[in-house]
Design a protein around this motif. Structure first.
Motif, mmCIF file in Angstrom:
data_model
loop_
_atom_site.group_PDB
_atom_site.id
_atom_site.type_symbol
_atom_site.label_atom_id
_atom_site.label_comp_id
_atom_site.label_asym_id
_atom_site.label_seq_id
_atom_site.Cartn_x
_atom_site.Cartn_y
_atom_site.Cartn_z
ATOM 1 N N PHE A 568 35.073 4.353 59.160
ATOM 2 C CA PHE A 568 36.499 4.064 59.287
ATOM 3 C C PHE A 568 37.332 5.270 58.840
ATOM 4 O O PHE A 568 38.377 5.579 59.434
ATOM 5 C CB PHE A 568 36.840 2.840 58.443
ATOM 6 C CG PHE A 568 38.303 2.518 58.363
ATOM 7 C CD1 PHE A 568 38.958 1.899 59.413
ATOM 8 C CD2 PHE A 568 39.043 2.842 57.225
ATOM 9 C CE1 PHE A 568 40.313 1.608 59.344
ATOM 10 C CE2 PHE A 568 40.387 2.554 57.145
ATOM 11 C CZ PHE A 568 41.028 1.933 58.210
ATOM 12 N N ARG A 569 36.853 5.952 57.798
ATOM 13 C CA ARG A 569 37.583 7.102 57.245
ATOM 14 C C ARG A 569 37.776 8.204 58.283
ATOM 15 O O ARG A 569 38.721 8.988 58.192
ATOM 16 C CB ARG A 569 36.796 7.637 56.037
ATOM 17 C CG ARG A 569 37.514 8.744 55.248
ATOM 18 C CD ARG A 569 38.618 8.152 54.403
ATOM 19 N NE ARG A 569 39.280 9.121 53.579
ATOM 20 C CZ ARG A 569 38.861 9.518 52.383
ATOM 21 N NH1 ARG A 569 37.758 9.002 51.877
ATOM 22 N NH2 ARG A 569 39.545 10.383 51.688
ATOM 23 N N GLN A 570 36.893 8.255 59.270
ATOM 24 C CA GLN A 570 36.980 9.306 60.290
ATOM 25 C C GLN A 570 38.048 9.016 61.342
ATOM 26 O O GLN A 570 38.412 9.900 62.119
ATOM 27 C CB GLN A 570 35.621 9.466 60.982
ATOM 28 C CG GLN A 570 34.458 9.784 60.044
ATOM 29 C CD GLN A 570 34.688 11.027 59.215
ATOM 30 O OE1 GLN A 570 35.107 12.054 59.745
ATOM 31 N NE2 GLN A 570 34.447 10.936 57.916
ATOM 32 N N LEU A 571 38.544 7.774 61.392
ATOM 33 C CA LEU A 571 39.535 7.399 62.402
ATOM 34 C C LEU A 571 40.912 7.933 62.033
ATOM 35 O O LEU A 571 41.275 8.038 60.856
ATOM 36 C CB LEU A 571 39.591 5.874 62.531
ATOM 37 C CG LEU A 571 38.289 5.156 62.901
ATOM 38 C CD1 LEU A 571 38.512 3.648 62.904
ATOM 39 C CD2 LEU A 571 37.784 5.631 64.263
ATOM 40 N N THR A 572 41.706 8.226 63.042
ATOM 41 C CA THR A 572 43.069 8.719 62.786
ATOM 42 C C THR A 572 43.926 7.648 62.135
ATOM 43 O O THR A 572 44.882 7.955 61.418
ATOM 44 C CB THR A 572 43.722 9.169 64.098
ATOM 45 O OG1 THR A 572 43.659 8.089 65.055
ATOM 46 C CG2 THR A 572 43.006 10.376 64.681
ATOM 47 N N ALA A 573 43.602 6.380 62.383
ATOM 48 C CA ALA A 573 44.394 5.283 61.823
ATOM 49 C C ALA A 573 44.091 5.022 60.357
ATOM 50 O O ALA A 573 44.833 4.297 59.686
ATOM 51 C CB ALA A 573 44.140 4.004 62.629
ATOM 52 N N SER A 574 43.001 5.610 59.834
ATOM 53 C CA SER A 574 42.557 5.244 58.489
ATOM 54 C C SER A 574 43.562 5.616 57.406
ATOM 55 O O SER A 574 43.805 4.842 56.481
ATOM 56 C CB SER A 574 41.208 5.899 58.183
ATOM 57 O OG SER A 574 41.319 7.318 58.158
#
Length: 686
Positions: A568-574
């Motif tokens: 999840f941390r890799q997502l832009t939304a995180s």
């Protein structure tokens, strides 16, 4: 200007196991000392052999750069009295700087005027600083016990006989540990015993090589490996070369010469682990195995001399190993006359820990716990009980008494000899896995169960009697035991709850201790080890903390959550959602009493809150089944879709509205939203 520096400390034979560590520390100390004085070298070459530690520092500045020394004194307001004369504070400052008041200067800053002392300090010559740097590095070496020699007061790990210290082709005159520096070193003790005058630092390794000394540790290590491998190939086998043994042998010789030897084939009837152990630990030999991994009646030793008659070296080593193998053969023969089962009574005389009873009592507790674990996993309880009852019986055999590192391994051999079930025999050895970081894990179900039960009983018992590890003291190896439990549960995909396992272990200890021990401290201790476990995998502490804050007690579930948060941390939304979670958490903390949970659709007045409520409802329907299945990564990837409605909500909606009903409805919406993320981790930590 630049020049090269060389220092060599010539000693009696240094401890071979510690040689590399001493060399690394000596080099690091010198490099740090030069760096601190502004004299960093362009290249650093370390050398370590049985009778020497040395460092060649290439392209070091000849002199420190000049420095401006600046000290700030009292404010001008306090520097003069009413008559305009220097105050006591000003005069005291001048004295502390070693100058007259008139030599001080004044500066103006945005905070007013101040007295200041400035002085130019001329940089010192490197050759003047180098001896003290070397001395400081020697004093800081990791030497548990230093020794004295002769009538002097100098102390070191071994007596020092000479010190080489050069700057280019000139000797740096100094006295270190009562030894005057010079340029003369010593070659090989037998092949080149005369003094060798080192001309320049760059010539050091070459001149010693001519004197039968391979000075660089890594070069000597590589040479030993290559020569041993080549000789092993000639003999039709492969040499067993663990890194620890290779390093130790490298620390024993200056001029490595591998020599092959043989032993009688009858000794191959003895378990090969016993023969390999005595070859490696007692004789520093490299054992050989064939293509099938079976021990061959050959070994390779590394001599420190080129002999005109290699047969003499070979024969001598064969003569030394024969009585050791005969002992192992005798122990093996005698031990087989008695079954493991018949040795259980002897465990009643071996105390595990005074308050926790004997090894016999521990084995009984472990058997009960192992049966519980086996039942929960759907495995054979009878096998688990049998393995636990026999698990420590090899400790009272002659072979394990002589070769303690073979505990478990010999248990496997004796269990097979006694006709025990194959899985029980394997569990004898697998109960100790993993023995160290990176070691393999138990491969059989019974082995996994016994490995868990053994460690959990120890952890619960030691914490139960208040003897948790403190600092570096960990006599029962609880750190290793805790990491072992975590690795088994996580890497072998065992969905067992750690809190429940410890509670069962506590039940087994109750009769011994008179009351049921509390397991919370042991639980916290084991879970705390997860930080180090994930750090080795490159997973940040904040990701672990995000999951740990929810206190999940099933390590496999914990692992899935951590991996999901990492993805999840890799997502832009995180970033946006993590910040929103933190904001929501801060808002909800201010609410007095219980948090509202029920959302009234009729009170959703603004488009942004209506959109968020709809999105939350959609996500609840989608991700709750994913949570139930432990599919946390898929759930978080879906929840990332909430970024836009969450951002819009905080842009357009005033949560703490004056209208109480409106406010509570919005709080309920945020509570539901945050509750979705809290099913995995507390993202606000991120």
């Amino acid at each position: 200007m630049l020049h090269d520096l060389l220092v060599e400390i010539g000693t009696e034979e240094l401890p071979p196991k510690a040689l590399k560590k001493l060399s690394d520390a000596f080099t690091a100390g010198i490099v740090a000392g030069l760096t601190e004085t502004g004299l960093a070298a362009a290249e650093v070459h370390a050398y370590a052999a049985p009778r020497r530690l040395a460092v060649w520092l290439k392209s070091v500045p000849v002199q420190q750069a000049d420095q401006i020394i600046e000290r700030k004194g009292p404010a001008l307001a306090a520097a003069f009295d009413k008559e305009g004369n220097p105050s006591k504070a000003a005069e005291g400052f001048a004295r502390s700087c070693g100058v007259a008041f008139a030599d001080l200067q004044q500066i103006d800053t945005d905070k007013g005027g101040w007295l200041i002392f400035r002085q130019q300090k001329v940089g010192q010559q490197t050759t003047a600083l180098f001896p003290a740097i070397v001395e400081k590095s020697l004093a800081a070496l990791p030497i548990p016990k230093r020794m004295r020699w002769g009538s002097g007061t100098a102390e070191f790990v071994r007596p020092i006989h000479w010190i080489v210290m050069l700057a280019d082709d000139a000797v740096i005159d100094a006295e270190i540990l009562s030894i005057k520096t010079g340029r003369e070193t010593r070659g090989h003790r037998f092949h080149a015993p005369d003094a060798v005058a080192i001309t320049t630092p760059a010539d050091y390794a070459v001149q010693l090589g001519d004197a039968y000394v391979v000075a660089r540790f890594e070069a000597r290590r590589d040479m030993i490996r290559a020569k041993v491998e080549a000789l092993a190939t000639e003999l039709g086998g492969t040499a067993i070369m663990p890194d620890e043994l290779l390093d130790e042998v490298t620390g024993l010789v200056e001029w490595p010469v591998p020599v092959a030897g043989r032993f009688e084939e009858r000794f191959l009837d003895v378990p090969q682990e016993a023969l390999i152990s005595t070859m490696q630990d007692n004789q520093k030999y490299f054992a050989l195995v064939d293509a099938a991994g079976k021990l061959m009646p050959n070994f390779i030793t590394v001599a420190n001399i080129e002999s005109r008659d290699v047969t003499q070296i070979s024969t001598g080593n064969e003569r030394v190993i024969r009585p050791r193998f005969s002992d192992a053969e005798f122990f093996w023969t005698q031990d087989k006359k008695q079954t493991l089962e018949s040795r259980r009574e002897q465990l009643k005389k071996m105390v595990f820990q005074q308050k926790l009873g004997t090894l016999y009592e521990k084995s009984e507790r472990v058997a009960l716990l192992a049966a519980d674990i086996a039942k929960g996993m759907g495995n054979d309880e009878a096998l688990a009980i049998r393995a636990a009852q026999l698990g420590k019986c090899d400790l009272v055999t002659s072979m394990v008494f002589e070769f303690t590192e073979l505990q478990g391994t010999m248990g496997r051999y004796y269990a097979n000899h006694d006709g025990e079930a194959t899985e029980v025999a394997s569990a004898m050895e697998e109960q100790y896995m993993p023995r160290f970081a990176g070691d393999e894990l138990p491969s059989t179900a019974t082995g996994r169960i016994l490995a868990l039960a053994e460690r959990l009983d120890t952890l619960t018992g030691i914490f139960g009697i208040g003897q948790k590890p403190t600092g570096a003291k960990d006599p029962f190896g609880l750190r290793r035991a805790a990491l072992g439990v975590l690795r088994i549960l996580i890497e072998l995909q065992l969905p067992l709850d750690l809190a429940e396992l410890l509670d069962k272990a506590a039940d087994g200890l109750t009769p011994q201790l008179g009351s049921k021990p509390d397991t919370q401290e042991a639980l916290d201790y084991i879970l705390e080890r997860l930080r180090a476990y994930y750090q080795e995998q490159g997973i940040g502490a904040e990701l672990v903390e995000a999951v740990a804050s929810l206190k999940p007690t099933q390590p496999l579930d914990f692992d899935r959550r951590v991996k999901a948060v990492a993805a999840f941390r890799q997502l832009t939304a995180s970033g946006s959602l993590a910040a929103a979670n933190k904001r929501i958490g801060n808002i909800l903390k201010k609410v007095e009493g219980s948090l509202p949970e029920s959302i009234n659709p009729a009170l959703l007045q603004l488009e942004a809150e209506q959109a968020l409520a709809s999105a939350v409802q959609y996500q609840e329907n989608k991700v709750v089944p994913l949570f139930a299945a432990g599919q946390y990564e898929a759930a978080l990837l879906s929840l990332a879709e909430l970024r836009e409605p969450v951002d819009k909500f905080f842009d357009d909606v005033m949560v703490m509205a004056d209208d109480e009903d409106l406010k509570n409805n919005r709080l309920a919406l945020l509570n539901r939203l945050r509750g979705l993320f809290l099913r995995v981790a507390d993202l606000s930590v991120l």
